[in-house]
Scaffold this motif. Structure first.
Motif, PDB file in Angstrom:
ATOM      1  N   SER A  56      -8.241  10.121 -15.877  1.00  0.00           N
ATOM      2  CA  SER A  56      -9.110  10.744 -14.856  1.00  0.00           C
ATOM      3  C   SER A  56      -9.004   9.613 -13.618  1.00  0.00           C
ATOM      4  CB  SER A  56     -10.208  11.227 -15.074  1.00  0.00           C
ATOM      5  OG  SER A  56     -11.259  10.012 -15.635  1.00  0.00           O
ATOM      6  N   LEU A  57      -9.249   8.531 -14.063  1.00  0.00           N
ATOM      7  CA  LEU A  57      -9.234   7.373 -13.175  1.00  0.00           C
ATOM      8  C   LEU A  57      -8.008   7.001 -12.375  1.00  0.00           C
ATOM      9  CD1 LEU A  57     -11.719   4.920 -14.761  1.00  0.00           C
ATOM     10  CD2 LEU A  57     -12.281   6.161 -12.719  1.00  0.00           C
ATOM     11  N   VAL A  58      -6.911   7.233 -13.012  1.00  0.00           N
ATOM     12  CA  VAL A  58      -5.494   6.955 -12.478  1.00  0.00           C
ATOM     13  C   VAL A  58      -5.384   7.660 -11.044  1.00  0.00           C
ATOM     14  CG1 VAL A  58      -3.251   7.639 -12.892  1.00  0.00           C
ATOM     15  CG2 VAL A  58      -4.315   6.428 -14.861  1.00  0.00           C
ATOM     16  N   TYR A  59      -6.335   8.922 -10.765  1.00  0.00           N
ATOM     17  CA  TYR A  59      -5.975   9.310  -9.601  1.00  0.00           C
ATOM     18  C   TYR A  59      -6.477   8.339  -8.362  1.00  0.00           C
ATOM     19  CZ  TYR A  59      -6.045  13.513 -12.799  1.00  0.00           C
ATOM     20  OH  TYR A  59      -5.495  14.317 -13.588  1.00  0.00           O
ATOM     21  N   LEU A  60      -7.275   7.385  -8.833  1.00  0.00           N
ATOM     22  CA  LEU A  60      -7.778   6.466  -7.786  1.00  0.00           C
ATOM     23  C   LEU A  60      -6.865   5.224  -7.641  1.00  0.00           C
ATOM     24  CD1 LEU A  60     -11.283   5.926  -9.191  1.00  0.00           C
ATOM     25  CD2 LEU A  60     -10.597   7.430  -7.401  1.00  0.00           C
ATOM     26  N   VAL A  61      -5.621   5.062  -8.448  1.00  0.00           N
ATOM     27  CA  VAL A  61      -4.736   4.158  -8.058  1.00  0.00           C
ATOM     28  C   VAL A  61      -4.062   4.003  -6.736  1.00  0.00           C
ATOM     29  CG1 VAL A  61      -2.684   3.021  -9.041  1.00  0.00           C
ATOM     30  CG2 VAL A  61      -4.091   3.780 -10.463  1.00  0.00           C
ATOM     31  N   PRO A  62      -3.635   4.974  -6.176  1.00  0.00           N
ATOM     32  CA  PRO A  62      -2.974   5.058  -4.688  1.00  0.00           C
ATOM     33  C   PRO A  62      -4.128   4.425  -3.734  1.00  0.00           C
ATOM     34  CG  PRO A  62      -2.396   6.980  -5.776  1.00  0.00           C
ATOM     35  CD  PRO A  62      -3.212   6.516  -6.556  1.00  0.00           C
ATOM     36  N   PRO A  63      -5.287   4.902  -3.687  1.00  0.00           N
ATOM     37  CA  PRO A  63      -6.191   4.501  -2.741  1.00  0.00           C
ATOM     38  C   PRO A  63      -6.825   3.070  -3.098  1.00  0.00           C
ATOM     39  CG  PRO A  63      -7.446   6.194  -3.752  1.00  0.00           C
ATOM     40  CD  PRO A  63      -5.915   6.364  -4.227  1.00  0.00           C
ATOM     41  N   LEU A  64      -6.693   2.649  -4.644  1.00  0.00           N
ATOM     42  CA  LEU A  64      -7.183   1.313  -4.677  1.00  0.00           C
ATOM     43  C   LEU A  64      -5.849   0.380  -4.519  1.00  0.00           C
ATOM     44  CD1 LEU A  64      -8.807   1.837  -8.194  1.00  0.00           C
ATOM     45  CD2 LEU A  64      -9.841   0.744  -6.105  1.00  0.00           C
ATOM     46  N   ALA A  65      -4.674   0.804  -4.476  1.00  0.00           N
ATOM     47  CA  ALA A  65      -3.594  -0.185  -4.064  1.00  0.00           C
ATOM     48  C   ALA A  65      -3.596  -0.604  -2.803  1.00  0.00           C
ATOM     49  CB  ALA A  65      -2.315   0.411  -4.480  1.00  0.00           C
ATOM     50  N   ALA A  66      -3.453   0.643  -1.812  1.00  0.00           N
ATOM     51  CA  ALA A  66      -3.735   0.603  -0.369  1.00  0.00           C
ATOM     52  C   ALA A  66      -5.135  -0.216   0.002  1.00  0.00           C
ATOM     53  CB  ALA A  66      -4.056   1.993   0.171  1.00  0.00           C
TER      54      ALA A  66
ATOM     55  N   GLY B 174       0.786  -1.416   0.194  1.00  0.00           N
ATOM     56  CA  GLY B 174      -0.008   0.138  -0.100  1.00  0.00           C
ATOM     57  C   GLY B 174       0.857   1.024  -0.130  1.00  0.00           C
ATOM     58  N   ILE B 175       1.931   1.101   0.822  1.00  0.00           N
ATOM     59  CA  ILE B 175       2.891   2.442   0.860  1.00  0.00           C
ATOM     60  C   ILE B 175       3.521   2.443  -0.511  1.00  0.00           C
ATOM     61  CG2 ILE B 175       5.000   3.446   2.077  1.00  0.00           C
ATOM     62  CD1 ILE B 175       2.536   3.582   3.622  1.00  0.00           C
ATOM     63  N   SER B 176       3.896   1.579  -0.908  1.00  0.00           N
ATOM     64  CA  SER B 176       4.718   1.480  -2.282  1.00  0.00           C
ATOM     65  C   SER B 176       3.693   2.082  -3.262  1.00  0.00           C
ATOM     66  CB  SER B 176       5.204   0.261  -2.816  1.00  0.00           C
ATOM     67  OG  SER B 176       5.670  -0.015  -4.003  1.00  0.00           O
ATOM     68  N   GLY B 177       2.327   1.722  -3.476  1.00  0.00           N
ATOM     69  CA  GLY B 177       1.378   2.325  -4.372  1.00  0.00           C
ATOM     70  C   GLY B 177       1.125   3.614  -4.185  1.00  0.00           C
ATOM     71  N   ILE B 178       1.317   4.338  -2.948  1.00  0.00           N
ATOM     72  CA  ILE B 178       1.234   5.613  -2.714  1.00  0.00           C
ATOM     73  C   ILE B 178       2.284   6.468  -3.323  1.00  0.00           C
ATOM     74  CG2 ILE B 178       1.157   7.452  -0.581  1.00  0.00           C
ATOM     75  CD1 ILE B 178      -0.255   5.447   0.917  1.00  0.00           C
ATOM     76  N   ILE B 179       3.649   5.864  -3.054  1.00  0.00           N
ATOM     77  CA  ILE B 179       4.727   6.453  -3.368  1.00  0.00           C
ATOM     78  C   ILE B 179       4.802   6.548  -5.034  1.00  0.00           C
ATOM     79  CG2 ILE B 179       7.317   6.336  -3.917  1.00  0.00           C
ATOM     80  CD1 ILE B 179       7.341   5.069  -0.927  1.00  0.00           C
ATOM     81  N   ALA B 180       4.477   5.509  -5.706  1.00  0.00           N
ATOM     82  CA  ALA B 180       4.441   5.285  -7.243  1.00  0.00           C
ATOM     83  C   ALA B 180       3.218   6.176  -7.587  1.00  0.00           C
ATOM     84  CB  ALA B 180       4.137   3.983  -7.752  1.00  0.00           C
ATOM     85  N   GLY B 181       2.247   6.339  -6.931  1.00  0.00           N
ATOM     86  CA  GLY B 181       0.988   7.345  -7.395  1.00  0.00           C
ATOM     87  C   GLY B 181       1.445   8.844  -7.406  1.00  0.00           C
ATOM     88  N   LEU B 182       2.816   9.151  -7.010  1.00  0.00           N
ATOM     89  CA  LEU B 182       3.156  10.293  -7.409  1.00  0.00           C
ATOM     90  C   LEU B 182       3.903  10.779  -8.736  1.00  0.00           C
ATOM     91  CD1 LEU B 182       5.352  11.398  -4.058  1.00  0.00           C
ATOM     92  CD2 LEU B 182       3.159  12.435  -4.796  1.00  0.00           C
ATOM     93  N   GLN B 183       3.736   9.587  -9.408  1.00  0.00           N
ATOM     94  CA  GLN B 183       4.240   9.656 -10.988  1.00  0.00           C
ATOM     95  C   GLN B 183       3.796  10.841 -11.704  1.00  0.00           C
ATOM     96  OE1 GLN B 183       2.485   8.551 -13.865  1.00  0.00           O
ATOM     97  NE2 GLN B 183       3.969   9.239 -15.094  1.00  0.00           N
ATOM     98  N   PRO B 184       2.432  11.172 -11.728  1.00  0.00           N
ATOM     99  CA  PRO B 184       1.886  12.193 -12.410  1.00  0.00           C
ATOM    100  C   PRO B 184       2.354  13.738 -11.863  1.00  0.00           C
ATOM    101  CG  PRO B 184       0.044  10.515 -12.066  1.00  0.00           C
ATOM    102  CD  PRO B 184       1.468  10.285 -11.220  1.00  0.00           C
ATOM    103  N   LEU B 185       2.444  13.524 -10.440  1.00  0.00           N
ATOM    104  CA  LEU B 185       2.976  14.742  -9.810  1.00  0.00           C
ATOM    105  C   LEU B 185       4.418  15.205 -10.299  1.00  0.00           C
ATOM    106  CD1 LEU B 185       1.302  16.117  -7.538  1.00  0.00           C
ATOM    107  CD2 LEU B 185       3.045  15.423  -5.948  1.00  0.00           C
TER     108      LEU B 185
END
Length: 305
Positions: free
Chosen positions: A250-260, A97-108
């Protein structure tokens, strides 16, 4: 116009669900194999599948050396550097879950470097999004990073995970700049083969090529190849052909919470208040950082896990 069929409505959601499952697959894979060893096998199997798909569907292969070189280098960045770092970090103790949050920064991070690489300017709202995104990750990750004892996570694998996110960001920008016209079936084939070549030496250096053959290994391999590698790419092809890439973006924004959430359901990882709050802030930050005009910028989705 996007098709009004059930597939047309469900394909973007299915794509994002498949992609977000990659972190759970990485943790299950680390239970039965060295993470890099698993990726070597996965890249080889996925490469064979995509060679067959490209040949049978009559895809156009690169005719220029420069086009071939750009595609191979993008594969090193998008799959070799990114997946190699993420899977190794999870194998070393970084929660999925933490790894998914970190990777979710890619668009940022893409939005952060775009002004310097692509000449794009950031608005005040986008700058606020950048700050929020990094604060959200700090809120979700730092308490566990600083926690002593069994509840903490090692800092070096977290750093490697961050470097993996930098790698996929670089690959995304590189692909956007040099690979706009290449067939995605051919690109996927060459990218997985390039990732295979660069991952093999690291697997030899860092692991013993140990694999526990059994139903769990075969199930994770089948899901990683057929689900996240092949099915996700075919869904992306379908979406591109029907002009729905903006819905995926637009749905890619949901990836970090979905991974967690998937890590909580399938792996029993704790969903603490700080993790939930940090994830929500990351999602808000990524949304604002990619906001242009009345709707978020429709950037291409990142590669499937």
């Amino acid at each position: 116009m996007p098709p009004a069929t059930s597939l047309g409505r469900l394909a973007p959601v299915a794509f994002v669900l498949l992609w977000s499952s990659g972190w759970v697959a990485a943790e299950f894979g680390a239970m039965v194999s060295g993470p890099l060893t698993f990726l070597v096998i996965r890249y080889a199997v996925a490469g064979v599948f995509f060679v067959a798909i490209a040949v049978l569907s009559g895809a156009r292969w690169p005719s220029r050396r420069s086009e071939l070189g750009h595609t191979l280098l993008s594969g090193v960045l998008l799959h070799g550097g990114y997946l190699g770092a993420v899977w190794w970090a999870i194998g070393q103790g970084v929660p999925a879950g933490i790894s998914g949050i970190i990777a979710g920064l890619q668009p940022l991070l893409t939005a952060l470097v775009a002004p310097y690489v692509l000449g794009e300017r950031l608005s005040r709202l986008q700058r606020i999004g950048l700050v929020l995104g990094f604060l959200g990750v700090a809120l979700a990750v730092l308490p566990k990073l600083l926690h002593a004892g069994s509840g903490g996570i090692p800092w070096f694998p977290v750093l490697v995970n961050v470097l993996g996110m930098v790698s996929v960001t670089s690959g995304t920008i590189y692909q956007k700049r040099y690979l706009q016209k290449i067939d995605i079936r051919v690109a996927a084939t060459l990218q997985y083969l390039a990732a295979l070549v660069v991952t093999v030496p690291f697997a030899f250096l860092l692991e013993t090529f140990h694999v526990e053959l059994g139903w769990q290994f075969l199930a994770v391999l089948a899901w990683s190849v057929l689900g996240t590698s092949v099915a996700a790419i075919l869904l992306l092809l379908y979406l591109l052909s029907h002009g729905q890439v903006s819905r995926v973006a637009s749905l890619v924004y949901l990836v970090p919470p979905l991974a967690a959430l998937q890590a909580f359901v399938f792996l029993g990882e704790a969903l603490t208040a700080l993790t939930i709050a940090g994830t929500a802030i990351v999602v808000a930050g990524v949304y604002l950082a990619n906001y242009k005009g009345k709707q978020p910028a429709a950037a291409p989705p990142p590669p499937a896990q």
